[in-house]
Design an enzyme around this catalytic site. Structure first.
Site, PDB file in Angstrom:
ATOM      1  CG  ASP A 177      -1.756  -1.336   1.674  1.00 49.24           C
ATOM      2  OD1 ASP A 177      -1.514  -2.319   0.717  1.00 49.24           O
ATOM      3  OD2 ASP A 177      -2.488  -1.507   2.328  1.00 49.24           O
ATOM      4  CD  GLU A 414      -0.340  -5.899   9.063  1.00 49.30           C
ATOM      5  OE1 GLU A 414      -0.259  -5.250  10.175  1.00 49.30           O
ATOM      6  OE2 GLU A 414      -0.917  -5.700   7.955  1.00 49.30           O
TER       7      GLU A 414
HETATM    8  C1  9WN Z   1      -5.885  -2.663   2.347  1.00 43.78           C
HETATM    9  C2  9WN Z   1      -4.583  -7.718   4.594  1.00 43.78           C
HETATM   10  C3  9WN Z   1      -4.124  -6.626   3.966  1.00 43.78           C
HETATM   11  C4  9WN Z   1      -2.991  -6.939   2.968  1.00 43.78           C
HETATM   12  C5  9WN Z   1      -2.284  -5.993   2.414  1.00 43.78           C
HETATM   13  C6  9WN Z   1      -1.722  -5.135   3.497  1.00 43.78           C
HETATM   14  C7  9WN Z   1      -2.897  -4.444   4.249  1.00 43.78           C
HETATM   15  C8  9WN Z   1      -5.186  -3.401   3.757  1.00 43.78           C
HETATM   16  C9  9WN Z   1      -5.012  -2.003   4.686  1.00 43.78           C
HETATM   17  O1  9WN Z   1      -3.627  -5.603   4.726  1.00 43.78           O
HETATM   18  O2  9WN Z   1      -3.718  -3.608   3.380  1.00 43.78           O
HETATM   19  O3  9WN Z   1      -6.067  -3.617   1.604  1.00 43.78           O
HETATM   20  O4  9WN Z   1      -6.040  -1.684   5.069  1.00 43.78           O
HETATM   21  O5  9WN Z   1      -3.994  -1.633   5.181  1.00 43.78           O
HETATM   22  O6  9WN Z   1      -1.143  -3.980   2.987  1.00 43.78           O
HETATM   23  O7  9WN Z   1      -0.890  -6.484   1.695  1.00 43.78           O
HETATM   24  O8  9WN Z   1      -3.569  -7.988   2.022  1.00 43.78           O
HETATM   25  O9  9WN Z   1      -3.652  -8.502   5.380  1.00 43.78           O
END
Ligand code: 9WN
Length: 444
Positions: A177, A414
Protein backbone atom coordinates in the site's frame (compact mmCIF):
# COMPACT_ATOMS: atom_id res chain seq x y z
CA UNK A 1 7.77 -28.38 23.15
CA UNK A 2 10.81 -27.71 20.96
CA UNK A 3 11.02 -24.43 19.00
CA UNK A 4 9.66 -25.67 15.65
CA UNK A 5 6.90 -27.73 17.20
CA UNK A 6 5.80 -24.85 19.35
CA UNK A 7 5.80 -22.42 16.38
CA UNK A 8 3.77 -24.89 14.32
CA UNK A 9 1.26 -25.51 17.10
CA UNK A 10 0.75 -21.81 17.75
CA UNK A 11 0.51 -21.03 14.01
CA UNK A 12 -2.13 -23.73 13.50
CA UNK A 13 -4.04 -22.38 16.50
CA UNK A 14 -4.01 -18.84 15.04
CA UNK A 15 -5.38 -20.00 11.71
CA UNK A 16 -8.15 -21.88 13.51
CA UNK A 17 -8.88 -18.93 15.76
CA UNK A 18 -9.06 -16.49 12.82
CA UNK A 19 -11.45 -18.77 10.93
CA UNK A 20 -15.17 -18.06 10.67
CA UNK A 21 -15.65 -21.63 9.44
CA UNK A 22 -15.39 -20.82 5.75
CA UNK A 23 -13.06 -17.81 5.53
CA UNK A 24 -9.90 -16.88 7.41
CA UNK A 25 -9.89 -13.29 8.62
CA UNK A 26 -6.63 -11.70 7.48
CA UNK A 27 -6.13 -10.59 11.11
CA UNK A 28 -8.33 -10.95 14.18
CA UNK A 29 -9.31 -7.28 14.62
CA UNK A 30 -7.47 -5.06 12.12
CA UNK A 31 -8.64 -7.03 9.07
CA UNK A 32 -11.79 -9.02 9.98
CA UNK A 33 -12.63 -10.04 6.37
CA UNK A 34 -11.15 -12.22 3.65
CA UNK A 35 -8.41 -10.60 1.57
CA UNK A 36 -7.63 -12.11 -1.80
CA UNK A 37 -3.87 -12.67 -1.69
CA UNK A 38 -3.97 -13.36 2.04
CA UNK A 39 -6.52 -16.13 1.35
CA UNK A 40 -4.11 -17.78 -1.08
CA UNK A 41 -1.24 -17.75 1.44
CA UNK A 42 -3.60 -18.84 4.19
CA UNK A 43 -4.76 -21.77 2.07
CA UNK A 44 -1.11 -22.81 1.63
CA UNK A 45 -0.71 -22.87 5.43
CA UNK A 46 -4.03 -24.58 6.01
CA UNK A 47 -3.07 -27.33 3.57
CA UNK A 48 -0.38 -28.49 5.98
CA UNK A 49 -2.94 -29.36 8.65
CA UNK A 50 -6.35 -29.58 7.00
CA UNK A 51 -6.68 -30.05 3.23
CA UNK A 52 -10.50 -29.73 3.08
CA UNK A 53 -10.27 -26.40 4.94
CA UNK A 54 -7.56 -25.19 2.56
CA UNK A 55 -9.76 -25.97 -0.42
CA UNK A 56 -12.73 -24.27 1.22
CA UNK A 57 -10.67 -21.11 1.76
CA UNK A 58 -10.17 -20.65 -1.97
CA UNK A 59 -13.73 -21.72 -2.82
CA UNK A 60 -15.03 -19.04 -0.44
CA UNK A 61 -12.81 -16.44 -2.04
CA UNK A 62 -13.88 -17.32 -5.58
CA UNK A 63 -17.54 -17.04 -4.50
CA UNK A 64 -16.86 -13.30 -4.68
CA UNK A 65 -15.49 -13.41 -8.24
CA UNK A 66 -17.12 -10.97 -10.66
CA UNK A 67 -18.77 -11.96 -13.94
CA UNK A 68 -15.88 -10.50 -15.94
CA UNK A 69 -13.34 -12.61 -14.01
CA UNK A 70 -12.17 -9.86 -11.62
CA UNK A 71 -11.21 -11.38 -8.28
CA UNK A 72 -11.82 -8.65 -5.69
CA UNK A 73 -9.22 -7.77 -3.10
CA UNK A 74 -11.72 -8.16 -0.23
CA UNK A 75 -14.68 -10.50 0.19
CA UNK A 76 -16.59 -9.08 3.15
CA UNK A 77 -17.85 -11.16 6.04
CA UNK A 78 -21.37 -9.78 6.70
CA UNK A 79 -21.08 -10.57 10.41
CA UNK A 80 -17.85 -8.61 10.95
CA UNK A 81 -17.44 -4.97 11.76
CA UNK A 82 -14.49 -2.72 12.45
CA UNK A 83 -12.86 -2.30 9.02
CA UNK A 84 -13.20 0.76 6.89
CA UNK A 85 -13.96 1.20 3.96
CA UNK A 86 -16.65 -1.49 4.04
CA UNK A 87 -19.37 -2.63 1.60
CA UNK A 88 -21.35 0.60 2.05
CA UNK A 89 -18.41 2.59 0.67
CA UNK A 90 -17.54 0.24 -2.20
CA UNK A 91 -21.18 -0.26 -3.38
CA UNK A 92 -19.92 -2.53 -6.15
CA UNK A 93 -23.20 -4.09 -7.28
CA UNK A 94 -24.77 -0.61 -7.51
CA UNK A 95 -21.95 0.66 -9.73
CA UNK A 96 -21.10 -2.34 -11.88
CA UNK A 97 -23.19 -5.04 -13.52
CA UNK A 98 -20.16 -7.29 -13.31
CA UNK A 99 -20.21 -7.44 -9.49
CA UNK A 100 -22.26 -10.04 -7.60
CA UNK A 101 -24.83 -8.62 -5.18
CA UNK A 102 -23.69 -11.21 -2.64
CA UNK A 103 -21.18 -11.70 -1.20
CA UNK A 104 -20.30 -8.02 -0.91
CA UNK A 105 -16.81 -7.31 -2.20
CA UNK A 106 -14.41 -4.48 -2.89
CA UNK A 107 -13.96 -3.34 -6.49
CA UNK A 108 -10.18 -3.52 -6.88
CA UNK A 109 -7.75 -6.44 -7.07
CA UNK A 110 -4.78 -8.03 -5.30
CA UNK A 111 -1.65 -9.74 -6.70
CA UNK A 112 -2.59 -13.02 -8.46
CA UNK A 113 -0.88 -15.58 -6.22
CA UNK A 114 -3.83 -17.99 -6.36
CA UNK A 115 -2.47 -20.45 -8.92
CA UNK A 116 0.66 -20.67 -6.76
CA UNK A 117 -1.59 -21.70 -3.86
CA UNK A 118 -3.41 -24.34 -5.91
CA UNK A 119 -0.08 -25.76 -7.06
CA UNK A 120 1.25 -25.84 -3.50
CA UNK A 121 -1.95 -27.43 -2.16
CA UNK A 122 -1.68 -30.14 -4.82
CA UNK A 123 1.95 -30.77 -3.82
CA UNK A 124 1.00 -31.10 -0.15
CA UNK A 125 -1.96 -33.32 -1.04
CA UNK A 126 0.35 -35.61 -3.00
CA UNK A 127 2.01 -36.45 0.33
CA UNK A 128 -1.37 -37.29 1.90
CA UNK A 129 -3.35 -40.51 1.48
CA UNK A 130 -4.64 -41.44 -1.96
CA UNK A 131 -8.25 -40.51 -1.30
CA UNK A 132 -7.45 -36.98 -0.11
CA UNK A 133 -5.17 -36.53 -3.12
CA UNK A 134 -7.96 -37.61 -5.52
CA UNK A 135 -10.36 -35.19 -3.85
CA UNK A 136 -7.83 -32.38 -4.19
CA UNK A 137 -7.27 -33.19 -7.87
CA UNK A 138 -10.99 -33.13 -8.46
CA UNK A 139 -11.24 -29.82 -6.62
CA UNK A 140 -8.39 -28.35 -8.68
CA UNK A 141 -10.26 -29.29 -11.87
CA UNK A 142 -13.34 -27.54 -10.45
CA UNK A 143 -11.60 -24.31 -9.53
CA UNK A 144 -9.50 -24.22 -12.72
CA UNK A 145 -12.10 -22.39 -14.92
CA UNK A 146 -12.36 -19.65 -12.28
CA UNK A 147 -8.60 -19.23 -12.20
CA UNK A 148 -8.55 -19.13 -15.99
CA UNK A 149 -11.24 -16.41 -15.99
CA UNK A 150 -9.15 -14.42 -13.48
CA UNK A 151 -5.99 -14.66 -15.59
CA UNK A 152 -7.95 -13.79 -18.74
CA UNK A 153 -9.37 -10.74 -16.98
CA UNK A 154 -5.86 -9.58 -16.08
CA UNK A 155 -4.49 -10.16 -19.57
CA UNK A 156 -7.45 -8.43 -21.18
CA UNK A 157 -8.17 -5.54 -18.80
CA UNK A 158 -4.89 -4.87 -17.04
CA UNK A 159 -1.94 -5.56 -19.37
CA UNK A 160 -0.65 -2.15 -20.42
CA UNK A 161 -0.20 -1.98 -24.19
CA UNK A 162 2.98 0.12 -24.07
CA UNK A 163 4.99 -1.49 -21.29
CA UNK A 164 3.39 -4.95 -21.04
CA UNK A 165 3.20 -4.42 -17.27
CA UNK A 166 0.04 -5.01 -15.27
CA UNK A 167 -1.79 -1.72 -14.66
CA UNK A 168 -2.96 -0.80 -11.17
CA UNK A 169 -5.44 1.97 -10.39
CA UNK A 170 -4.93 1.93 -6.62
CA UNK A 171 -1.86 1.35 -4.45
CA UNK A 172 -3.86 -1.22 -2.47
CA UNK A 173 -3.93 -3.36 -5.62
CA UNK A 174 -0.19 -3.88 -5.26
CA UNK A 175 -0.59 -5.26 -1.73
CA UNK A 176 2.29 -2.93 -0.75
CA UNK A 177 0.00 0.00 0.00
CA UNK A 178 2.21 2.87 1.18
CA UNK A 179 5.47 1.58 -0.26
CA UNK A 180 7.65 4.49 -1.39
CA UNK A 181 7.55 2.90 -4.85
CA UNK A 182 4.21 4.77 -5.17
CA UNK A 183 5.20 8.12 -3.66
CA UNK A 184 5.66 9.91 -7.00
CA UNK A 185 2.39 8.69 -8.59
CA UNK A 186 0.48 9.44 -5.37
CA UNK A 187 1.91 12.96 -5.35
CA UNK A 188 -0.07 13.54 -8.55
CA UNK A 189 -3.40 12.42 -7.02
CA UNK A 190 -5.54 15.49 -6.28
CA UNK A 191 -8.22 14.71 -3.74
CA UNK A 192 -11.46 16.06 -5.23
CA UNK A 193 -14.24 17.91 -3.41
CA UNK A 194 -16.54 14.87 -3.43
CA UNK A 195 -14.54 12.87 -0.86
CA UNK A 196 -17.06 11.81 1.80
CA UNK A 197 -16.13 12.50 5.43
CA UNK A 198 -14.76 9.39 7.10
CA UNK A 199 -13.26 8.10 10.29
CA UNK A 200 -10.34 5.68 10.13
CA UNK A 201 -10.77 2.46 12.08
CA UNK A 202 -7.36 0.90 11.48
CA UNK A 203 -5.23 3.00 13.84
CA UNK A 204 -6.81 1.72 17.05
CA UNK A 205 -5.71 -1.84 16.29
CA UNK A 206 -1.94 -1.17 16.37
CA UNK A 207 0.28 -0.20 19.29
CA UNK A 208 1.43 3.00 17.55
CA UNK A 209 -0.48 4.76 14.76
CA UNK A 210 2.87 5.72 13.16
CA UNK A 211 3.13 2.09 12.00
CA UNK A 212 0.18 2.72 9.65
CA UNK A 213 -0.17 5.02 6.60
CA UNK A 214 -0.74 8.72 7.32
CA UNK A 215 -4.11 10.52 7.11
CA UNK A 216 -2.92 12.32 3.99
CA UNK A 217 -2.21 8.95 2.38
CA UNK A 218 -5.63 7.69 3.47
CA UNK A 219 -7.39 10.65 1.82
CA UNK A 220 -5.82 9.61 -1.44
CA UNK A 221 -6.69 5.94 -0.94
CA UNK A 222 -10.31 6.90 -0.38
CA UNK A 223 -10.35 9.33 -3.25
CA UNK A 224 -9.19 6.57 -5.60
CA UNK A 225 -12.11 4.43 -4.41
CA UNK A 226 -14.41 7.31 -5.39
CA UNK A 227 -12.74 7.53 -8.79
CA UNK A 228 -13.16 3.79 -9.35
CA UNK A 229 -16.85 3.99 -8.44
CA UNK A 230 -17.39 6.92 -10.79
CA UNK A 231 -15.79 4.83 -13.56
CA UNK A 232 -18.13 1.92 -12.74
CA UNK A 233 -15.05 -0.13 -11.80
CA UNK A 234 -14.28 -0.36 -15.51
CA UNK A 235 -10.62 -0.54 -16.54
CA UNK A 236 -11.27 1.09 -19.93
CA UNK A 237 -12.83 4.14 -18.26
CA UNK A 238 -10.21 4.25 -15.53
CA UNK A 239 -7.48 4.43 -18.16
CA UNK A 240 -9.11 7.68 -19.29
CA UNK A 241 -9.92 9.15 -15.88
CA UNK A 242 -7.79 7.47 -13.20
CA UNK A 243 -5.35 9.80 -11.47
CA UNK A 244 -3.22 6.87 -10.28
CA UNK A 245 -2.06 4.49 -13.02
CA UNK A 246 1.08 2.46 -12.55
CA UNK A 247 2.70 -0.52 -14.23
CA UNK A 248 3.67 -2.85 -11.35
CA UNK A 249 6.70 -5.11 -11.93
CA UNK A 250 6.00 -7.28 -8.89
CA UNK A 251 2.35 -7.89 -9.78
CA UNK A 252 3.47 -8.68 -13.34
CA UNK A 253 6.13 -11.11 -12.11
CA UNK A 254 3.59 -12.90 -9.95
CA UNK A 255 1.23 -13.05 -12.93
CA UNK A 256 4.05 -14.60 -15.00
CA UNK A 257 4.89 -17.44 -12.62
CA UNK A 258 1.24 -18.03 -11.68
CA UNK A 259 0.35 -18.26 -15.39
CA UNK A 260 3.10 -20.86 -15.86
CA UNK A 261 1.67 -22.95 -13.04
CA UNK A 262 -1.86 -22.58 -14.35
CA UNK A 263 -0.64 -23.63 -17.80
CA UNK A 264 0.79 -26.78 -16.22
CA UNK A 265 -2.57 -27.48 -14.57
CA UNK A 266 -4.35 -26.86 -17.89
CA UNK A 267 -2.03 -29.36 -19.57
CA UNK A 268 -2.72 -31.88 -16.82
CA UNK A 269 -6.44 -31.43 -17.45
CA UNK A 270 -5.80 -31.95 -21.21
CA UNK A 271 -6.78 -28.38 -22.05
CA UNK A 272 -4.09 -27.81 -24.64
CA UNK A 273 -5.35 -24.55 -26.12
CA UNK A 274 -5.71 -23.01 -22.64
CA UNK A 275 -2.21 -24.18 -21.74
CA UNK A 276 -0.78 -22.45 -24.82
CA UNK A 277 -2.71 -19.27 -24.06
CA UNK A 278 -1.48 -19.23 -20.45
CA UNK A 279 2.12 -19.89 -21.47
CA UNK A 280 1.83 -16.93 -23.77
CA UNK A 281 0.61 -14.72 -20.90
CA UNK A 282 3.56 -15.92 -18.82
CA UNK A 283 6.10 -15.23 -21.56
CA UNK A 284 4.77 -11.74 -22.24
CA UNK A 285 4.63 -10.81 -18.56
CA UNK A 286 8.13 -12.15 -17.89
CA UNK A 287 9.52 -10.22 -20.87
CA UNK A 288 7.87 -7.04 -19.55
CA UNK A 289 9.52 -7.52 -16.14
CA UNK A 290 12.98 -8.15 -17.63
CA UNK A 291 12.63 -5.08 -19.89
CA UNK A 292 12.22 -2.93 -16.78
CA UNK A 293 15.41 -3.86 -14.98
CA UNK A 294 17.35 -0.73 -14.06
CA UNK A 295 20.94 -1.30 -15.11
CA UNK A 296 22.35 0.94 -12.39
CA UNK A 297 20.75 -0.77 -9.40
CA UNK A 298 20.03 -4.21 -10.87
CA UNK A 299 16.46 -3.94 -9.55
CA UNK A 300 13.28 -3.93 -11.63
CA UNK A 301 11.46 -0.58 -11.77
CA UNK A 302 7.74 0.14 -11.82
CA UNK A 303 6.43 2.72 -14.27
CA UNK A 304 4.20 5.71 -13.64
CA UNK A 305 1.97 5.20 -16.69
CA UNK A 306 0.69 8.78 -16.59
CA UNK A 307 4.14 10.32 -16.94
CA UNK A 308 5.99 7.36 -18.48
CA UNK A 309 8.67 7.70 -15.76
CA UNK A 310 10.43 4.72 -14.23
CA UNK A 311 10.09 4.50 -10.44
CA UNK A 312 13.47 3.49 -9.15
CA UNK A 313 13.13 3.74 -5.36
CA UNK A 314 14.88 0.73 -3.82
CA UNK A 315 11.98 -1.38 -2.59
CA UNK A 316 11.63 -5.12 -2.25
CA UNK A 317 9.45 -5.11 -5.40
CA UNK A 318 12.68 -4.57 -7.34
CA UNK A 319 13.41 -8.27 -6.85
CA UNK A 320 10.44 -9.05 -9.11
CA UNK A 321 12.65 -10.84 -11.70
CA UNK A 322 13.52 -13.45 -9.05
CA UNK A 323 9.82 -14.11 -8.60
CA UNK A 324 9.06 -14.15 -12.33
CA UNK A 325 11.67 -16.90 -12.73
CA UNK A 326 13.39 -17.98 -15.93
CA UNK A 327 15.91 -15.15 -15.91
CA UNK A 328 19.42 -15.31 -17.35
CA UNK A 329 21.90 -16.75 -14.83
CA UNK A 330 24.01 -13.59 -14.66
CA UNK A 331 21.02 -11.43 -13.69
CA UNK A 332 19.88 -14.03 -11.16
CA UNK A 333 23.31 -14.19 -9.51
CA UNK A 334 23.46 -10.40 -9.37
CA UNK A 335 20.04 -10.17 -7.71
CA UNK A 336 20.78 -12.93 -5.20
CA UNK A 337 23.99 -11.28 -4.09
CA UNK A 338 22.21 -7.91 -3.87
CA UNK A 339 19.46 -9.50 -1.77
CA UNK A 340 21.96 -10.91 0.72
CA UNK A 341 24.26 -7.89 0.64
CA UNK A 342 24.50 -4.79 2.82
CA UNK A 343 21.86 -2.78 0.93
CA UNK A 344 19.31 -5.44 1.88
CA UNK A 345 19.25 -8.50 4.19
CA UNK A 346 22.92 -8.16 5.10
CA UNK A 347 22.71 -4.62 6.46
CA UNK A 348 24.94 -4.50 9.58
CA UNK A 349 22.23 -2.85 11.69
CA UNK A 350 19.76 -5.71 11.22
CA UNK A 351 18.75 -8.12 13.97
CA UNK A 352 18.05 -10.94 11.47
CA UNK A 353 19.48 -11.27 7.96
CA UNK A 354 16.12 -10.73 6.27
CA UNK A 355 15.19 -8.40 3.41
CA UNK A 356 13.20 -5.33 4.49
CA UNK A 357 10.36 -3.85 2.42
CA UNK A 358 12.52 -0.80 1.59
CA UNK A 359 16.32 -0.72 1.50
CA UNK A 360 17.95 0.90 4.56
CA UNK A 361 20.11 2.77 2.02
CA UNK A 362 17.07 4.50 0.51
CA UNK A 363 16.11 8.02 1.64
CA UNK A 364 12.53 6.75 1.94
CA UNK A 365 13.43 4.01 4.47
CA UNK A 366 11.37 4.10 7.67
CA UNK A 367 11.95 0.89 9.69
CA UNK A 368 8.78 1.15 11.78
CA UNK A 369 6.22 2.09 9.13
CA UNK A 370 4.32 -0.55 7.24
CA UNK A 371 5.72 -1.07 3.70
CA UNK A 372 8.37 1.64 4.07
CA UNK A 373 10.98 -0.49 5.84
CA UNK A 374 9.75 -3.34 8.05
CA UNK A 375 10.34 -7.01 7.23
CA UNK A 376 7.20 -8.85 6.09
CA UNK A 377 7.48 -12.63 6.66
CA UNK A 378 4.93 -13.35 3.94
CA UNK A 379 7.13 -11.58 1.43
CA UNK A 380 10.17 -13.52 2.61
CA UNK A 381 8.14 -16.70 1.99
CA UNK A 382 7.36 -15.60 -1.56
CA UNK A 383 11.07 -15.06 -2.13
CA UNK A 384 12.06 -18.44 -0.66
CA UNK A 385 9.41 -20.14 -2.80
CA UNK A 386 10.75 -18.43 -5.92
CA UNK A 387 14.40 -19.09 -5.00
CA UNK A 388 13.72 -22.82 -4.60
CA UNK A 389 11.97 -22.83 -7.97
CA UNK A 390 15.02 -21.36 -9.64
CA UNK A 391 17.48 -23.66 -7.85
CA UNK A 392 18.86 -21.11 -5.36
CA UNK A 393 18.48 -23.57 -2.49
CA UNK A 394 21.13 -22.19 -0.13
CA UNK A 395 19.75 -18.65 -0.24
CA UNK A 396 16.21 -19.93 0.26
CA UNK A 397 17.35 -22.03 3.23
CA UNK A 398 19.17 -19.10 4.83
CA UNK A 399 16.12 -16.80 4.57
CA UNK A 400 13.78 -19.51 5.80
CA UNK A 401 15.89 -20.23 8.83
CA UNK A 402 16.37 -16.54 9.74
CA UNK A 403 12.64 -15.97 9.41
CA UNK A 404 11.78 -18.97 11.58
CA UNK A 405 14.20 -17.67 14.17
CA UNK A 406 12.34 -14.37 14.14
CA UNK A 407 8.97 -16.11 14.31
CA UNK A 408 10.19 -17.90 17.41
CA UNK A 409 8.79 -14.90 19.34
CA UNK A 410 5.38 -16.42 18.47
CA UNK A 411 3.67 -13.05 18.01
CA UNK A 412 3.11 -13.82 14.28
CA UNK A 413 3.18 -10.13 13.55
CA UNK A 414 2.13 -8.59 10.27
CA UNK A 415 5.62 -7.03 9.96
CA UNK A 416 8.77 -6.62 12.06
CA UNK A 417 11.25 -3.85 12.79
CA UNK A 418 14.42 -4.85 10.90
CA UNK A 419 16.79 -3.40 13.50
CA UNK A 420 15.16 -4.22 16.83
CA UNK A 421 13.23 -7.26 15.62
CA UNK A 422 10.12 -5.88 17.40
CA UNK A 423 6.73 -7.12 16.15
CA UNK A 424 4.68 -4.38 14.42
CA UNK A 425 1.20 -3.91 12.96
CA UNK A 426 -1.33 -6.59 13.74
CA UNK A 427 -0.34 -9.55 15.90
CA UNK A 428 -1.64 -13.04 15.12
CA UNK A 429 -1.75 -12.13 11.43
CA UNK A 430 -3.04 -15.15 9.51
CA UNK A 431 -0.62 -15.16 6.59
CA UNK A 432 2.39 -14.95 8.92
CA UNK A 433 1.13 -18.09 10.69
CA UNK A 434 0.40 -19.72 7.33
CA UNK A 435 3.88 -19.25 5.89
CA UNK A 436 5.47 -20.53 9.09
CA UNK A 437 3.46 -23.74 8.70
CA UNK A 438 4.57 -24.16 5.11
CA UNK A 439 8.23 -23.57 5.98
CA UNK A 440 7.99 -26.09 8.81
CA UNK A 441 6.45 -28.72 6.56
CA UNK A 442 9.84 -29.12 4.92
CA UNK A 443 11.29 -30.13 8.29
CA UNK A 444 9.19 -33.29 8.40
C1 9WN B 1 -5.74 -2.67 2.41
C2 9WN B 1 -4.69 -7.72 4.67
C3 9WN B 1 -4.07 -6.59 3.84
C4 9WN B 1 -2.92 -7.08 2.94
C5 9WN B 1 -2.14 -5.94 2.32
C6 9WN B 1 -1.72 -4.98 3.42
C7 9WN B 1 -2.95 -4.48 4.18
C8 9WN B 1 -5.08 -3.24 3.68
C9 9WN B 1 -5.06 -2.16 4.74
O1 9WN B 1 -3.64 -5.58 4.75
O2 9WN B 1 -3.77 -3.72 3.31
O3 9WN B 1 -5.97 -3.69 1.48
O4 9WN B 1 -6.14 -1.80 5.21
O5 9WN B 1 -3.99 -1.67 5.10
O6 9WN B 1 -0.99 -3.92 2.89
O7 9WN B 1 -1.03 -6.44 1.63
O8 9WN B 1 -3.44 -7.90 1.92
O9 9WN B 1 -3.68 -8.40 5.37
Amino acid sequence: MTGSLSIAARAAYILRDNSTGHITKAAPTLYPHQWSWDAAFNAIGLATTDLPRARLELDSLFAGQWRNGLLPHIVFDPTADGYWPGPAQWECAAHSEEAPSLPATSGIIDPPVHAIAVDRILAVAARADGEEYSRTLEWAAGIYPKLLAWHRFLARDRADKETGLMTLFHGWESGTDNSPRWDAPYAGVEVGPGLPRYERKDKVHVSDAAQRPTDREYDRYLWLVEEAKRASYDAGLLRQTGSFQVGDVLFTAIFACASDLLAALAARLSKRADAAELKDYAAQARAAVFCHVDEASGLAADVDLRSGKWLTTETIAGFAPLIAGGMPLTLRRRLVSLLLGERWAGHPSFRYALPPSTSPCSAAYNPACYWRGPVWPVFTWLLTWALVRSGEYDTAAALRSASLEQLGDETFAEYYHPVTGAPLGSLNQSWTAAVALDWLLDEE
